[in-house]
Design a protein around this motif. Structure first.
Motif, mmCIF file in Angstrom:
data_model
loop_
_atom_site.group_PDB
_atom_site.id
_atom_site.type_symbol
_atom_site.label_atom_id
_atom_site.label_comp_id
_atom_site.label_asym_id
_atom_site.label_seq_id
_atom_site.Cartn_x
_atom_site.Cartn_y
_atom_site.Cartn_z
ATOM 1 N N SER A 3 1.858 -4.118 -0.898
ATOM 2 C CA SER A 3 2.322 -3.020 -0.063
ATOM 3 C C SER A 3 2.387 -3.424 1.405
ATOM 4 N N ARG A 35 7.614 7.229 -7.511
ATOM 5 C CA ARG A 35 7.732 7.003 -6.075
ATOM 6 C C ARG A 35 7.611 5.516 -5.761
ATOM 7 N N ILE A 37 6.006 2.395 -4.183
ATOM 8 C CA ILE A 37 4.607 2.080 -3.859
ATOM 9 C C ILE A 37 4.433 0.737 -3.181
ATOM 10 N N GLY A 38 5.512 -0.044 -3.039
ATOM 11 C CA GLY A 38 5.373 -1.333 -2.384
ATOM 12 C C GLY A 38 6.705 -1.995 -2.146
ATOM 13 N N TRP A 46 8.054 0.208 -7.693
ATOM 14 C CA TRP A 46 8.034 1.644 -7.956
ATOM 15 C C TRP A 46 6.937 1.985 -8.944
ATOM 16 N N LEU A 47 6.322 3.131 -8.739
ATOM 17 C CA LEU A 47 5.479 3.726 -9.758
ATOM 18 C C LEU A 47 6.432 4.434 -10.707
ATOM 19 N N ALA A 57 3.969 -0.142 -13.129
ATOM 20 C CA ALA A 57 4.646 -0.590 -11.911
ATOM 21 C C ALA A 57 5.959 -1.234 -12.330
ATOM 22 N N ASP A 116 -6.458 1.757 -8.925
ATOM 23 C CA ASP A 116 -6.198 2.661 -7.801
ATOM 24 C C ASP A 116 -7.301 2.476 -6.768
ATOM 25 N N THR A 127 -1.176 10.259 -5.260
ATOM 26 C CA THR A 127 -2.007 9.583 -4.270
ATOM 27 C C THR A 127 -2.299 8.129 -4.627
ATOM 28 N N TYR A 128 -1.730 7.644 -5.725
ATOM 29 C CA TYR A 128 -2.000 6.270 -6.171
ATOM 30 C C TYR A 128 -1.638 5.261 -5.092
ATOM 31 N N VAL A 129 -2.601 4.363 -4.819
ATOM 32 C CA VAL A 129 -2.396 3.226 -3.932
ATOM 33 C C VAL A 129 -2.972 2.011 -4.651
#
Length: 171
Positions: A3, A35, A37-38, A46-47, A57, A116, A127-129
């Motif tokens: 990310s 969404r 994510i990186g 993408w998620l 992913a 996560d 909220t996943y990171v």
């Protein structure tokens, strides 16, 4: 998955990510896009969710990220070779599926999700990171020497596995 802001890619590529909206979301993946994510040097991560509701992913690599077709094809061929290798060794992120959408100008691969960074119990896609070495250092400030040694040994094992299968990692 990375990310971090992208670095200039090696070799013959160009970096299309100076503009955050450089690429439209990919279409026709057979997965629901949740969404972004990186971002990496050659594409977006993408998620995604499959039809059974499981999350993964998805790395999308765009042909326009390369100055000519050969490095793009080399990347695709490398991912195809890596897919079975990834599932045969614990040291690798598992590639579960690869696909190609030539008319849309990209190929993609579906991977298992990283842990996560924010939650160890309930997964929340909003909220996943992804948990990365960078996120761990930012949170913990420094890692103990024995953990650094373990990370180094794990990375060396992963690279050794790639090299034994005639593959290289260029990051």
């Amino acid at each position: 998955m990375n990310s971090d802001p992208p670095k200039d890619p090696p070799g013959d590529g160009t970096n299309p990510f100076s503009d955050p909206g450089a690429h439209a979301p990919p279409a026709d993946l057979d997965y629901e896009l949740v969404r972004l994510i990186g971002r990496g040097a050659y594409g977006d991560v993408w998620l995604v969710r499959d039809r059974s509701g499981d999350y993964f992913a998805c790395k999308v690599v765009y042909r326009e990220s390369f100055s000519n077709a050969r490095p793009y094809e080399r990347e695709y061929e490398g991912i195809q070779k890596f897919e079975p290798v990834s599932r045969s060794n614990e040291s690798q992120v598992k590639i579960l599926h690869t696909g190609r959408r030539d008319v849309a100008g990209y190929f993609f691969y579906i991977m298992e999700l990283a842990d996560d960074v924010q939650s160890v119990t309930a997964f929340d896609p909003a909220t996943y990171v992804p948990k990365t070495l960078k996120s761990e250092i930012e949170f913990r400030k420094k890692l103990p020497p024995d953990e650094c040694i373990q990370l180094g040994l794990s990375l060396a094992a992963a690279l050794d596995n790639l090299h034994q299968h005639g593959l290289i990692h260029r990051d």
